[in-house]
Scaffold this motif. Structure first.
Motif, PDB file in Angstrom:
ATOM      1  N   CYS A 203       0.888  -1.161   0.000  1.00 41.56           N
ATOM      2  CA  CYS A 203       0.000   0.000   0.000  1.00 41.56           C
ATOM      3  C   CYS A 203       0.923   1.206   0.000  1.00 41.56           C
ATOM      4  CB  CYS A 203      -0.872   0.042   1.236  1.00 41.56           C
ATOM      5  SG  CYS A 203      -1.879  -1.424   1.447  1.00 41.56           S
ATOM      6  N   GLY A 204       1.191   1.753  -1.164  1.00 39.81           N
ATOM      7  CA  GLY A 204       2.110   2.883  -1.232  1.00 39.81           C
ATOM      8  C   GLY A 204       3.496   2.473  -0.785  1.00 39.81           C
ATOM      9  N   ASP A 205       4.010   3.170   0.207  1.00 38.99           N
ATOM     10  CA  ASP A 205       5.378   2.923   0.642  1.00 38.99           C
ATOM     11  C   ASP A 205       5.497   1.814   1.684  1.00 38.99           C
ATOM     12  OD1 ASP A 205       6.227   4.836  -1.008  1.00 38.99           O
ATOM     13  OD2 ASP A 205       6.325   6.437   0.513  1.00 38.99           O
ATOM     14  N   PHE A 206       4.396   1.137   1.948  1.00 43.12           N
ATOM     15  CA  PHE A 206       4.408   0.098   2.974  1.00 43.12           C
ATOM     16  C   PHE A 206       3.879  -1.225   2.449  1.00 43.12           C
ATOM     17  CE2 PHE A 206       5.010   3.672   5.682  1.00 43.12           C
ATOM     18  CZ  PHE A 206       5.620   3.174   6.828  1.00 43.12           C
ATOM     19  N   TYR A 207       4.304  -2.303   3.068  1.00 42.24           N
ATOM     20  CA  TYR A 207       3.594  -3.564   2.922  1.00 42.24           C
ATOM     21  C   TYR A 207       2.749  -3.712   4.168  1.00 42.24           C
ATOM     22  CZ  TYR A 207       6.311  -5.052  -1.085  1.00 42.24           C
ATOM     23  OH  TYR A 207       6.862  -5.139  -2.330  1.00 42.24           O
ATOM     24  N   GLU A 208       1.450  -3.919   3.974  1.00 39.89           N
ATOM     25  CA  GLU A 208       0.565  -4.007   5.127  1.00 39.89           C
ATOM     26  C   GLU A 208       0.051  -5.424   5.317  1.00 39.89           C
ATOM     27  OE1 GLU A 208       0.222  -1.583   7.104  1.00 39.89           O
ATOM     28  OE2 GLU A 208       0.386   0.309   5.989  1.00 39.89           O
TER      29      GLU A 208
ATOM     30  N   LYS B   6       4.142  -3.413  15.727  1.00 38.79           N
ATOM     31  CA  LYS B   6       3.031  -2.761  16.418  1.00 38.79           C
ATOM     32  C   LYS B   6       1.752  -2.951  15.623  1.00 38.79           C
ATOM     33  CE  LYS B   6       2.308   1.289  18.045  1.00 38.79           C
ATOM     34  NZ  LYS B   6       2.363   2.719  17.974  1.00 38.79           N
ATOM     35  N   VAL B   7       0.685  -3.222  16.329  1.00 36.00           N
ATOM     36  CA  VAL B   7      -0.601  -3.358  15.639  1.00 36.00           C
ATOM     37  C   VAL B   7      -1.407  -2.097  15.866  1.00 36.00           C
ATOM     38  CG1 VAL B   7      -2.693  -4.728  15.414  1.00 36.00           C
ATOM     39  CG2 VAL B   7      -0.586  -5.796  16.207  1.00 36.00           C
ATOM     40  N   SER B   8      -1.971  -1.566  14.783  1.00 37.77           N
ATOM     41  CA  SER B   8      -2.906  -0.455  14.960  1.00 37.77           C
ATOM     42  C   SER B   8      -4.262  -0.924  14.433  1.00 37.77           C
ATOM     43  CB  SER B   8      -2.399   0.775  14.215  1.00 37.77           C
ATOM     44  OG  SER B   8      -2.115   0.427  12.887  1.00 37.77           O
ATOM     45  N   GLN B   9      -5.242  -0.046  14.457  1.00 41.63           N
ATOM     46  CA  GLN B   9      -6.566  -0.442  13.986  1.00 41.63           C
ATOM     47  C   GLN B   9      -6.889   0.317  12.716  1.00 41.63           C
ATOM     48  OE1 GLN B   9      -8.655  -2.798  15.311  1.00 41.63           O
ATOM     49  NE2 GLN B   9      -6.961  -3.294  16.706  1.00 41.63           N
ATOM     50  N   LYS B  10      -7.480  -0.387  11.787  1.00 42.45           N
ATOM     51  CA  LYS B  10      -7.871   0.262  10.530  1.00 42.45           C
ATOM     52  C   LYS B  10      -9.388   0.165  10.426  1.00 42.45           C
ATOM     53  CE  LYS B  10      -7.495   1.496   6.119  1.00 42.45           C
ATOM     54  NZ  LYS B  10      -6.976   2.798   5.725  1.00 42.45           N
ATOM     55  N   SER B  11     -10.033   1.297  10.271  1.00 38.54           N
ATOM     56  CA  SER B  11     -11.485   1.253  10.128  1.00 38.54           C
ATOM     57  C   SER B  11     -11.826   1.083   8.669  1.00 38.54           C
ATOM     58  CB  SER B  11     -12.112   2.557  10.611  1.00 38.54           C
ATOM     59  OG  SER B  11     -11.756   2.740  11.945  1.00 38.54           O
ATOM     60  N   SER B  12     -12.758   0.228   8.429  1.00 40.44           N
ATOM     61  CA  SER B  12     -13.176   0.040   7.045  1.00 40.44           C
ATOM     62  C   SER B  12     -14.642  -0.332   7.035  1.00 40.44           C
ATOM     63  CB  SER B  12     -12.324  -1.064   6.409  1.00 40.44           C
ATOM     64  OG  SER B  12     -12.727  -1.261   5.093  1.00 40.44           O
ATOM     65  N   HIS B  13     -15.428   0.477   6.361  1.00 35.20           N
ATOM     66  CA  HIS B  13     -16.868   0.231   6.230  1.00 35.20           C
ATOM     67  C   HIS B  13     -17.523  -0.118   7.553  1.00 35.20           C
ATOM     68  CE1 HIS B  13     -16.994   0.026   1.692  1.00 35.20           C
ATOM     69  NE2 HIS B  13     -15.764   0.352   2.026  1.00 35.20           N
ATOM     70  N   GLY B  14     -17.233   0.662   8.540  1.00 30.96           N
ATOM     71  CA  GLY B  14     -17.911   0.490   9.815  1.00 30.96           C
ATOM     72  C   GLY B  14     -17.290  -0.542  10.740  1.00 30.96           C
ATOM     73  N   SER B  15     -16.333  -1.322  10.245  1.00 28.49           N
ATOM     74  CA  SER B  15     -15.674  -2.274  11.141  1.00 28.49           C
ATOM     75  C   SER B  15     -14.233  -1.843  11.341  1.00 28.49           C
ATOM     76  CB  SER B  15     -15.659  -3.673  10.537  1.00 28.49           C
ATOM     77  OG  SER B  15     -16.942  -4.062  10.200  1.00 28.49           O
ATOM     78  N   SER B  16     -13.639  -2.428  12.364  1.00 25.13           N
ATOM     79  CA  SER B  16     -12.258  -2.075  12.642  1.00 25.13           C
ATOM     80  C   SER B  16     -11.403  -3.337  12.537  1.00 25.13           C
ATOM     81  CB  SER B  16     -12.211  -1.478  14.054  1.00 25.13           C
ATOM     82  OG  SER B  16     -10.895  -1.403  14.479  1.00 25.13           O
TER      83      SER B  16
ATOM     84  N   PRO C 188      -7.344  -5.108  12.763  1.00 29.89           N
ATOM     85  CA  PRO C 188      -5.944  -4.938  13.137  1.00 29.89           C
ATOM     86  C   PRO C 188      -5.102  -4.748  11.876  1.00 29.89           C
ATOM     87  CG  PRO C 188      -6.859  -6.937  14.107  1.00 29.89           C
ATOM     88  CD  PRO C 188      -7.863  -6.418  13.137  1.00 29.89           C
ATOM     89  N   MET C 189      -4.088  -3.922  12.005  1.00 30.97           N
ATOM     90  CA  MET C 189      -3.241  -3.648  10.850  1.00 30.97           C
ATOM     91  C   MET C 189      -1.795  -3.512  11.339  1.00 30.97           C
ATOM     92  SD  MET C 189      -3.514  -0.323   8.403  1.00 30.97           S
ATOM     93  CE  MET C 189      -2.696   1.025   9.198  1.00 30.97           C
ATOM     94  N   ALA C 190      -0.878  -4.072  10.560  1.00 36.26           N
ATOM     95  CA  ALA C 190       0.546  -3.895  10.864  1.00 36.26           C
ATOM     96  C   ALA C 190       1.260  -3.715   9.544  1.00 36.26           C
ATOM     97  CB  ALA C 190       1.098  -5.109  11.598  1.00 36.26           C
ATOM     98  N   GLY C 191       2.357  -2.957   9.562  1.00 37.23           N
ATOM     99  CA  GLY C 191       3.012  -2.708   8.275  1.00 37.23           C
ATOM    100  C   GLY C 191       4.510  -2.588   8.408  1.00 37.23           C
ATOM    101  N   VAL C 192       5.197  -2.813   7.279  1.00 38.82           N
ATOM    102  CA  VAL C 192       6.644  -2.574   7.243  1.00 38.82           C
ATOM    103  C   VAL C 192       6.955  -1.736   6.001  1.00 38.82           C
ATOM    104  CG1 VAL C 192       7.248  -4.701   8.451  1.00 38.82           C
ATOM    105  CG2 VAL C 192       7.121  -4.718   5.968  1.00 38.82           C
ATOM    106  N   PRO C 193       7.941  -0.853   6.105  1.00 40.25           N
ATOM    107  CA  PRO C 193       8.309  -0.055   4.937  1.00 40.25           C
ATOM    108  C   PRO C 193       8.779  -0.945   3.788  1.00 40.25           C
ATOM    109  CG  PRO C 193       9.437   0.716   6.920  1.00 40.25           C
ATOM    110  CD  PRO C 193       8.755  -0.540   7.282  1.00 40.25           C
TER     111      PRO C 193
END
Ligand code: ADP
Length: 914
Positions: free
Chosen positions: A28-33, A49-59, A61-66
């Motif tokens: 996804c752009g400059d990252f692999y998610e 680190k895990v963050s949360q990604k909201s998508s269409h009303g649900s959330s 977990p998301m993690a990424g590396v450059p």
């Protein structure tokens, strides 16, 4: 789409559905998610680190590396056994799209830094195959090695799995359809099992694919015609193609498993002899670690291969032996050559990186410098004692002219020390290689020069102090002027930023120059990349050459290392004989001699003396002696020198060992069952030309069973198999076999006993030993003094064939004189109750055993009733005796039932009277 999530998460989840990989990394752009479960998994495994990604009303977990850091993460995941799909992003007319470009799995990851080979394997089984029912194939994507063959049984499969120790294994449909077979395979390897599509194993398609890739003749040349073997090889090729890291092209040659005929060396024997790993699973203290004086990773790999695949090809062994001898004798040349090898890159692996397109500028520079060593290596050999040996031929094997051409080309094309990647400041391609690039660079440098000197010019022109010209990401090029003089800047300066102590300005000219510089940088990067890719293509086209050079360097490395070890450890070159003689003078154990003041021993075997029964106390050195003999035979057949003063050996076709197994216990398999399986394998597989080492047979069962099996196995090995055998046993009865079987002889490892102390002499002598000193070992092991003393006592009495009193508690008080509950009577072979006790011997009873001198005893259940029933005849009541005598003398056929009843009545009365 089978998911409710839309957007980027939806795209991720639907791509994930389309692959059988464990994890998906999506650009996804400059990252692999990584999203959803994959994010959790990756975060867990790799500490992300895990963050949360909201998508269409649900959330989610998301993690990424450059982008630039994907490789180490991928490698880490793959090393943990995961298969990772990588989806790349690409531009479309209406935005972005993503597609899975490759699946990275343990067996297909290109890992140029690892010294260990990472084999991908396939195993297929076909019960009705014409030839051998098993097929195995092994490929290493980073070095391009590819081996396949048909083998006859699961033991052979295991031996190959042990030797190649693959990281990923594809079981074919013929293996998968049978749960037990699949479980067997799973138990035989640490590899990750990947269930690749069954069609890839179809022999027709597989044959076609192999022919297309390696050329039609290749299959015939390596004798690859059995269906299971073709299926396994074809499936490996298909899998590498599918997972698509582009490394297929590095596989240039198809090999069999044993071109020159190899010594059978099953997995058990490789483990028992501690070739690569000790019995405890360590890699130090092994034959490999002892001999590994190589300078390169490729050298270590080859040495490992030689040790686990000894040869039977005499010419090849003589060639290696002569080369090792030359290296052993030429210390200076050897050091020089090893110096020249030090730090040479792993060409086999770099070839794979070039063909997969993943080689960077520094990889190609490593190729260049490795190729550049060739003249230095030749110079190290020239004019020395090495010159008259097979050593120069090794170096001459790869195409020298082609290597020189490639080297020169790389020298012209690549800068001396290029940066790690193309992007950035350029400087990958050497000046003078490409005219267009040279012009562009000259122009660029001129522009940069203008910028570099601008500050000076501006100072002078406008009488300004504190002026500098710089560049950063947000502002581009700017003129920075100190606050104190900021008021004096000329009109055409346009302010863009105020800082604490300074102001930043641009001018129209500066902006124009900047645009020009950026354009040139872009053009230069494109051009450098294009040129670099051409160079890389050229290198990829020479994959076979690089593999040839890589293997030649590895071989020189191994030969020099073996020569070094021979010279520094007083090893000797073995001689091979056709006379069936096996004579070792003052042989040593190659590993134990490193850390111990080792006592050397001879071995003498020939046609008339082919089976040695080795006795001696525990811990005297029987195992060490037998292993050293096996290791000397093995070393001789890898081309190495051997730890002995002299050695004459036949070429053996297999080395088989059975050694008391520790690890099987841990695996929860019955040791005795395992022991018998191993024995069975040896009795089936060994031939007259094999060397068999048996370190105790039959220990895992009751004594009589054990002796019987050991006895029968000895007879069978002696009479039928006729293999050269060394058999250590604690069954002294077996030593009697030497009198009955002509080729059997006894030797023992001597120990001396004086004043109750045993000294181990570590000397192997003719004849059987007389006793086993087990009590002494118990003492050494710290068994409490009273027990050791008592054991000595019992042993003495047994030797003298005297009765032994059994000390027991049984409620009796020792001091009160009620100590003797039972007596063991050797002549009667029984325990007898005595002294009025309850006969409790404190024994769990019911077994039979043997003492050291050959006397037999029967130990009965340790309760009062048993003790009573075992009363010796001599101590019985005279009335009972009389009745018994009468009973024995009664002939039932001569009596009528009434007479019989009367007689029995009389007996009863007599007994009642007592
Ligand atoms: P066994 O098989 O008779 O029980 P081992 O072969 O296990 O005995 O040897 C016992 C110990 O003696 C080991 O620690 C080994 O290192 C040492 N040893 C064996 N042979 C020799 C030898 N020839 N010289 C020196 N030490 C030896």
């Amino acid at each position: 789409m089978t998911t409710d999530a839309g957007g980027i998460v939806g795209e991720f989840l639907s791509l994930k559905e389309s692959t059988d990989a464990d994890v998906l990394a999506m650009q996804c752009g400059d990252f692999y998610e990584f999203f959803a479960d994959d994010a959790e998994l990756v975060a867990d495994e790799l500490d992300l680190k895990v963050s949360q990604k909201s998508s269409h009303g649900s959330s989610y977990p998301m993690a990424g590396v450059p982008l630039s850091e994907l490789t180490p993460y991928l490698t880490a995941l793959v090393e943990r056994g995961y298969r990772v799909a990588v989806a790349e992003q690409y531009e479309t007319d209406d935005g972005h799209a993503r597609e899975i470009e490759r699946v990275v799995s343990p067996g297909t990851v290109v890992d140029p830094d690892g010294a260990e080979a990472r084999y991908l394997a396939a195993v297929e089984h076909e019960a009705n195959a014409d030839g051998d029912p098993w097929g195995v194939a092994f490929a290493e994507v980073t070095t391009g090695r590819f081996h396949a063959a048909a083998v006859s049984d699961l033991d052979d499969v295991r031996a190959e799995l042990h030797r190649f120790s693959p990281v990923e294994l594809l079981p074919g449909p013929g293996v998968r359809e049978d749960d037990a077979r699949l479980a067997d395979l799973r138990d035989s390897t640490d590899a990750r099992l990947t269930l690749h599509e069954a069609e890839a194993f179809a022999p027709g398609r597989a044959r076609h694919r192999l022919g297309d890739h390696f050329g039609q003749q290749a299959l015939g040349a390596v004798g690859l015609d059995a269906d299971p073997a073709v299926a396994a090889a074809g499936a490996v090729l298909h899998y590498v193609e599918e997972t698509g890291a582009g490394v297929l092209a590095s596989m240039t040659r198809l090999g069999g498993l044993d071109p020159g005929g190899r010594v059978a060396l099953d997995a058990t024997t490789q483990r028992n002899l501690e070739l690569i790993e000790t019995m405890q699973g360590d890699s130090t203290g092994t034959l490999l670690s002892t001999l590994d004086h190589t300078e390169t990773a490729a050298g270590t790999r080859l040495l490992r291969e030689w040790l686990t695949r000894p040869q039977r090809d005499r010419a090849e062994l003589e060639r290696r032996g002569a080369a090792v001898a030359a290296f052993a004798g030429a210390a200076l040349a050897r050091d020089r050559l090893l110096d020249a090898l030090d730090g040479t890159a792993d060409l086999e692996r770099l070839a794979a990186r070039a063909t997969s397109g993943s080689a960077g500028p520094r990889d190609l520079v490593a190729v260049r410098s490795a190729l550049g060593r060739l003249p230095e290596l030749a110079a190290a050999i020239d004019g020395t004692d090495l010159a008259d040996s097979p050593v120069p031929d090794v170096l001459a094997r790869p195409d020298q002219a082609a290597a020189r051409d490639l080297h020169d080309e790389l020298r012209e094309a690549l800068a001396e020390e290029p940066p790690g990647s193309i992007a950035g400041d350029g400087g990958v391609i050497a000046r003078g290689y490409n005219e267009e690039l040279d012009e562009l660079v000259a122009e660029y440098e001129e522009a940069v020069e203008w910028l570099d000197t601008l500050a000076e010019r501006e100072k002078r022109r406008h009488g300004l102090s504190h002026v500098s010209v710089d560049r950063n990401k947000t502002d581009g090029y700017y003129i920075q002027v100190g606050k104190s003089v900021a008021g004096q800047v000329p009109e055409h300066y346009r302010e863009i930023k105020t800082l604490k102590n300074s102001k930043r300005f641009v001018t129209e000219e500066l902006e124009e120059r900047e645009r020009a510089v950026l354009r040139m940088e872009e053009r230069r990067e494109d051009l450098e990349r294009r040129i670099f890719e051409e160079v890389r293509e050229r290198v990829a086209g020479e994959a076979e050459l690089l593999q040839d050079v890589g293997r030649a360097l590895a071989e020189l490395d191994v030969l020099a290392a073996l020569g070094h070890h021979a010279a520094t450890n007083d090893w000797t070159r073995p001689e091979f004989t056709d006379d069936d003689e096996l004579r070792i003078e003052a042989g040593r154990h190659p590993v134990v001699e490193q850390t111990t003041d080792f006592v050397p021993n001879d071995l003498d075997m020939d046609r008339e003396r082919g089976f040695l029964i080795v006795t001696g106390p525990n811990m005297s050195g029987k195992s060490t002696y037998m292993r050293q003999c096996a290791l000397i035979a093995l070393l001789a057949q890898t081309g190495s020198f051997v730890p002995a003063d002299a050695a004459t050996l036949p070429l053996v076709d297999g080395i088989y060992t059975r050694v008391g197994a520790l690890d099987e216990l841990a695996q929860g398999r019955s040791t005795f069952m395992v022991e018998m399986q191993e024995l069975s394998n040896i009795l089936h597989s060994a031939t007259e030309d094999s060397l068999v080492i048996l370190d105790e047979v039959g220990r895992g069962t009751a004594t009589y069973d054990g002796i019987s099996i050991a006895w029968a196995a000895t007879e069978y090995l002696h009479n039928e198999v006729r293999a050269k055998t060394l058999f250590a046993t604690h069954y002294h009865e077996l030593t009697a076999l030497a009198e009955h079987l002509p080729r059997v002889a006894n030797v023992h490892v001597a120990a001396e006993e004086r004043d109750g102390d045993v000294t181990f002499l570590r000397r192997v002598r003719e004849g059987p030993t007389d006793r086993s000193y087990g009590v002494h070992v118990a003492d050494l092991a710290g068994v409490p003094g009273p027990v050791v003393g008592r054991a000595d006592d019992v042993l003495d009495r047994l030797r003298e064939e005297k009765a032994i009193e059994a000390k027991g508690s049984g409620g009796g008080d020792e001091d009160a004189g009620g100590t003797t509950q039972a007596v063991f009577d050797l002549s009667a072979g029984q325990f007898a109750g005595a002294g009025g006790g309850d006969g409790d011997r404190g024994d769990d009873g019911g077994e039979t055993g043997r003492d050291e001198t050959g006397g037999t005893f029967a130990a009965h259940a340790g309760n009062g009733a048993a003790a009573t029933s075992a009363v010796a005849e001599s101590e019985r009541d005279p009335a009972v005796e009389e009745v018994l005598t009468a009973l024995r003398g009664t002939d039932l056929t001569e009596m009528s039932p009434v007479e019989l009843m009367a007689t029995v009545q009389e007996w009863q009365d007599r007994l009642d009277d007592e």
